[in-house]
Scaffold this active site. Sequence first.
Site, PDB file in Angstrom:
ATOM      1  N   ASN A 183       6.502  -4.569  14.169  1.00 46.96           N
ATOM      2  CA  ASN A 183       6.642  -5.281  15.437  1.00 46.96           C
ATOM      3  C   ASN A 183       7.089  -6.727  15.215  1.00 46.96           C
ATOM      4  OD1 ASN A 183       3.830  -5.254  14.318  1.00 46.96           O
ATOM      5  ND2 ASN A 183       3.702  -6.989  15.699  1.00 46.96           N
ATOM      6  N   ARG A 193       5.207   5.242  16.921  1.00 42.87           N
ATOM      7  CA  ARG A 193       3.928   4.716  17.381  1.00 42.87           C
ATOM      8  C   ARG A 193       3.908   4.604  18.919  1.00 42.87           C
ATOM      9  NH1 ARG A 193       1.221   0.458  13.360  1.00 42.87           N
ATOM     10  NH2 ARG A 193      -0.021  -0.783  14.796  1.00 42.87           N
ATOM     11  N   THR A 195       0.809  -1.213   0.000  1.00 48.64           N
ATOM     12  CA  THR A 195       0.000   0.000   0.000  1.00 48.64           C
ATOM     13  C   THR A 195       0.849   1.273   0.000  1.00 48.64           C
ATOM     14  OG1 THR A 195      -0.085  -0.150   2.410  1.00 48.64           O
ATOM     15  CG2 THR A 195      -1.930  -1.073   1.210  1.00 48.64           C
ATOM     16  N   TRP A 228       6.083  -1.923   6.049  1.00 54.42           N
ATOM     17  CA  TRP A 228       4.885  -1.694   5.226  1.00 54.42           C
ATOM     18  C   TRP A 228       4.639  -0.234   4.869  1.00 54.42           C
ATOM     19  CZ3 TRP A 228       1.255   1.272   7.734  1.00 54.42           C
ATOM     20  CH2 TRP A 228       1.285   1.264   9.139  1.00 54.42           C
ATOM     21  N   ASP A 268       4.814  -1.129  16.558  1.00 57.61           N
ATOM     22  CA  ASP A 268       5.329  -1.163  15.231  1.00 57.61           C
ATOM     23  C   ASP A 268       6.143   0.120  15.005  1.00 57.61           C
ATOM     24  OD1 ASP A 268       5.090  -0.770  12.427  1.00 57.61           O
ATOM     25  OD2 ASP A 268       3.505  -2.251  12.431  1.00 57.61           O
ATOM     26  N   ASP A 272       2.738  -4.200  20.392  1.00 59.33           N
ATOM     27  CA  ASP A 272       2.528  -3.915  18.970  1.00 59.33           C
ATOM     28  C   ASP A 272       2.933  -2.484  18.637  1.00 59.33           C
ATOM     29  OD1 ASP A 272       1.943  -4.330  16.318  1.00 59.33           O
ATOM     30  OD2 ASP A 272      -0.181  -3.899  16.521  1.00 59.33           O
TER      31      ASP A 272
END
Lengths: 266, 310, 583, 286
Positions: C277, C346, C182, C259, C321, C319
């Site tokens: 993560n 994050r 994406t 990502w 990430d 998490d």
Amino acid sequence: MNRHLAAAALLAALSNPALAGPPDPADPLASVMWDVLRPELFGTAPVQFDDRVTVTAPDNAENAAAVPVMADATALGAVEEMVLFADLNPFPVILRFQPLAARPVIATRFKVQQATPLRAAARTPDGVWHIGGKLLDAAGGGCTAPPATYAAADWADHVGEVQGRAWAPVGEDKATRVRFLVRHPMDTGLVAGIPAYFIEALTLRDADGRALARLQTAEPLSENPVFTLEVQPGAGARSLTLDGRDNQGGEVKAAIPLPWVQGALP
Amino acid sequence: MRALVALLLLIISAAPGWAAGPLSYHLKPVAIAPDTWVFEGTREHFTRGNGGNILNPGFIVTDDGVIVIQTGPSRRFGEEMRAAIATVTDKPIRKVFVSNLHPDYWLGNRAFADVPIAALPGTIEGIKTEGQGMTENMYRLVGDWMRGTEPLVPTETVYGSTVVFGAHRLRLIPLEGHTAADLAILDETTGVLFAGGVVFSDRTPTTPHADIGQWLEALDALDALEVTVLVPNHGRIRTDKAAIAQTRDWLSWLDRSLRERAEAGADMAELLDAPIPERFAGMGVLREEYRRSVSHLWPRIEKAVLPRVN
Amino acid sequence: MKRLFRTCLLASAMAAGLGLSGPALAAEGPSNDDLLNDAKSTGDVLTYGMGLQAQRFSPLDKLNPDTVKGLVPVWSFSFGGEKQRGQESQPIIHDGTIYVTGSYSRLYAVDVKTGQKKWQYDHRLPEGIMPCCDVVNRGAALYKDKIYFATLDARLVALNKDTGKVVWSKKIEDYKAGYSATAAPLIVDGKVITGNSGGEFGIIGMVEARDAETGELVWQRPTIEGNMGTLNGKESTMTGVMNASWSGDLYKTGGGATWLGGTYDPETKTLFFGTGNPAPWNSHLRPGDNLYTSSTLAIDPANGDIKWHYQTTPHDGWDFDGVNELVSFDLKKDGQTIKAGAKADRNGFFYVLDRTNGKLLSASPFVTKITWAKEIDVKTGRPVYNDDNRPGTPVGAEKGNSVFAAPAFLGAKNWMPMAYSPATELFYVPANEWGMDIWNEPITYKKGAAYLGAGFTIKPLYDDYIGALRAIDPKTGKIVWEYKNPAPLWGGVLTTGGNLVFTGTPEGYLKAFDAKSGKEVWKFNTGSGVVGSPVTWEQDGEQYVAVVSGWGGAVPLWGGDVAKLVKDINQGGSLWVFKLPKA
Amino acid sequence: MTAFPTRRHLLSFAAAALAAGVLPRRAGARPLDDVVAAGRLMVAVYRDNPPFSHRKGGALVGVDVDIARAIAGRLGVGVEFMELTAGETVSDDLRNAVWRGPVVGGGVADVMMHVPYQKEFGLRNPEAVLFGPYQREGFALARNPMRMTQPMLASLPDEPVGVEIDSIPDFYLLGAFGGRLRDRLVHYMTIPEAVEALVKGDVAAVVATQSQVEAALGDRAAGFPITPVTFPGMMASNWDIGMAVKENSRDLAYAVGDAVTAMLEDGTLPAIFRTHGVTHNAIPVE
């Protein structure tokens, strides 16, 4: 009169039939689309309706999503390019075919939207398009109905797979019959929510990479289209290669063995 | 008894399948056995001339009421059937059986909406999925004959079993091959077999939903039955099993010849005008049904002879 | 009737003509130098991030707090169809054309002046794709005669920028294994550089470089130690040291997906990619730092070798990430200019690093509540954990002890890019204030068996807002001003030499703020939530602004209290273009 | 021709009667009516989940697939399958399969197979109804008896053990006994891969769900004994697998549940499991 002048005259004749100049022959199939298609497909090149170009297809389309058709222009002798088209399809052109080292004959299957004239045009080296055809009756829906792969979840697993086979040559010109099927959804883009996704080019080559036949394929071809061609590979060729691509960059690659040649690929 | 039947058959054969006249099927019930009548259709394809009257629907008059087998290609046909039945008996219609999903078997259902209409599960499923499309196609093929015809899905599911109506024991025989679900009905009391889809008599079999292997097995199953009169779905009614043999002969030849041609490298378009052996010349709509069968059967056969090359 | 056919005919005849004569000769597009200069050139927007460093700053100043009230829409272009959701894209503007990606892997070329479509590419997506966080796409990359974008079935597609015809299409990963793509690709020295996304399920993160002409792979760099990289089809170097911070064979499947793509600093010739993560979620099952998950990697674009790394959340258990972008900038402090990079993670901390070596310069919270760590130790560069805020390991048949942790796993900042203004020397960070109950539980099912081994619910921290656009001074770590938004902020930020900051809100507004004071000076409602990144450029002496509108992305996929806040926001899909008309 | 059991007859008849609108329709959305009217039951099954639902030679096969076909048959309707890629949690799967549909579109199924039948899980997912448990599942250890003489987890010898990545056995064994086994675990993407490694000798044992290990070993089970195992200190040793429908489709759940009960009574259900080489463990009546 030089060619440019002739072309201009023809164009004038087309745009205004009342003007002087050689008029086009009347369309024997009396298609409402002929006046539109003629300049789109053939420009100002001379055309003639010619029984030597035969189109074999059923009178009725039993399955509108896969109507068999065979176009044969061998009676003309040398042919440089052929166009197969159905006047009343949303995309009239089914395919274009350059028989480089192939007989000017091709068979495939296509989707038909409604009853339509179905034609093959063959261009001889003198630049004249010879057109043959017939009427095809159809219940319709072949172009806008979702193909079966829309329901099948696994088209992506098989797209680009080729099944094919060649038959030992018969006859004087030693032409080898080749038949192949390419797995592909051949989506026209006319079904809401499904983008156009179709094979747009296929080339059959000799062992040394020389192109024997070039196909420019279009939306109307059936899902998982099948082709029959008759090509003349070089004497030593043990296999033919097929390469091509779809409009989204997907590639088609296959080698079709010529099993009667000693030591052909398995 | 046997002589009577033969005589009747002669009369039927002599009668024209379809009489002239604007939009009437002129249905005449013909007795073929005790309590048993048939409306014999033409051996043609659907046309605007015959209004789709190509099937052999029938009925059995029992003490429990009338059992109707197939309702014909249109609402008008169903209504004319009902009127014609009333000329034979005043007993009410007890139940309708529909043998398979092809449109000429059930598009008359609307005329029998007040009684249970029974079919195999596969037939019901097929009518639900394809019924609307078939109806539209019939309008296109036969035109105004279809006025007022709408799909009506059978209301009762049946499986293989023997059911009794009055003095008649009807054996319901689920078969497959002509379609995914073909219901044959043997009246054990009279020996009349309504073949319900898998037997064609002097009329070329139709294959849009066919599986030839299963169909041949279905023919074997019918061949093993004790039958006095065989009512094929299409074509001539007979007192012998010759129609079974003829159907088998045709299907075997069709399957074999397509396979041979595929193996030899033929294209589908080249098969359309392929020669058909002389022995089938007497079958109705021969070339047309052959071409349709090529369209139905060829793609799978063709795939089998083209090996993967990438 | 006849007219309809004529249209179809023309379309097909045109297509046929193109096919016969081969692809039309494309005008030469931007060169590598043009891309390197994108941050300074004001007449175009050639790269994702408005410059490879991704500062999202334009020197243009016609629009400013005084003139911005004159900013008016010029046209709006609909992405069409029923695919009206999740427009997280940033437009690219070059030579009179806007290139913009839509959700569901679509790419449009639109005439800048008229809003008329030039061409459209719809990718045929297989039925089995399972993108984790909506059907978004974040943008395209332009280089020479081609435009590149990644698709939800994890392919990279190169199209002729003038015709929209596909030049090549390469598989990045297998979508059936849960991968998708994406992020906007990054183009450096003729290579298209991408990360990978998808499955926390049995994968390792990867950064890959392909030849922009052919799509052939040049190098691959796995993000987890112990895995081998490749260069020109051969094994190159191992990432880290095998089993140094991972047990057993877990490094083969350790996660660390890249990502969100990356940024590039031409001054140090370094790529910066954030990594996701580690897997599995339950940190008790994978003792060690789990390198290089939840980190920023500095990579040599020539061969894919790792120059340095900085791990923001070692041994992550929440998490967190670490994919957020690292933005290169000049830190002017105590009379010195330091080549620095900043990352709003994050995990809630705003990190400033020396981008030449990865050394931590400062780390300060940019949200109001951080429970998992007391602080980041500047000397060691490591967090000082609150040990009782790590979700416990399951004991017996019971789930492990549940903890309330902040930020929530959706992050103090998620994918949405921040901006840096060299004029104000401030960062503008789109933040969210939320926390979560999180626990490791003995059984969360997947295909009839266990999966993540963790559960959670998300909770807003405050009654009146979740989203907060914050101006942060990288010299001090102090928050200079903030704008509070009721719904979570999920779109990118743009800042300008005219002392403005632009960002969108789920409520549908594109808003402009005074870059120094934070005062809201302009807003326009686009009709659907704005989760894309705005851009600005100059054309014919007028300053333009463009943004895509269309609510979606990961937020609406989560239930609970947050869903209640956003459930009535309408979806959409359109490109809005504004300008300040000449006086 | 065989006569069919009365029960099946009645069921089919009821379905057919509904189809014709003979029975009164209730107001509002009634998914059972919708299913019957459409003549199609759309069933969600997991993609690539052998032996329950997976592709073999292109065809969708497996225990869940056969059960779904049998259910549809008893409702007198056709069946269509929607293959579901497993999301991060089963709650995601429920959302994608039965109550909202995948983000990429494509709509929802009427029934989802292979859903954990567990009260707490159900309470956490109010948008769906869990029902009709049809298999009691547990874990099993398959071992090479030459290398591992005792089927005891606690006394696993110093040999490599195969697990499916991110499965419960994976998590359990990574953490169990103070992490003693962690370095000896070998992770495979699928259980069939792990079982092939066992057969080849790459690992001495495989720990997985009993159904999966049975199906993957097939007739090679004679050489590799399969023993049920419990995970002391972690969780109950068994759990139940059932189905789910959208919360407004309870009537469909009742009809499907009745069909499954009937299939259990007439032996259809155990026979389906047997076909796929899996032991059927009925849910004890409580």
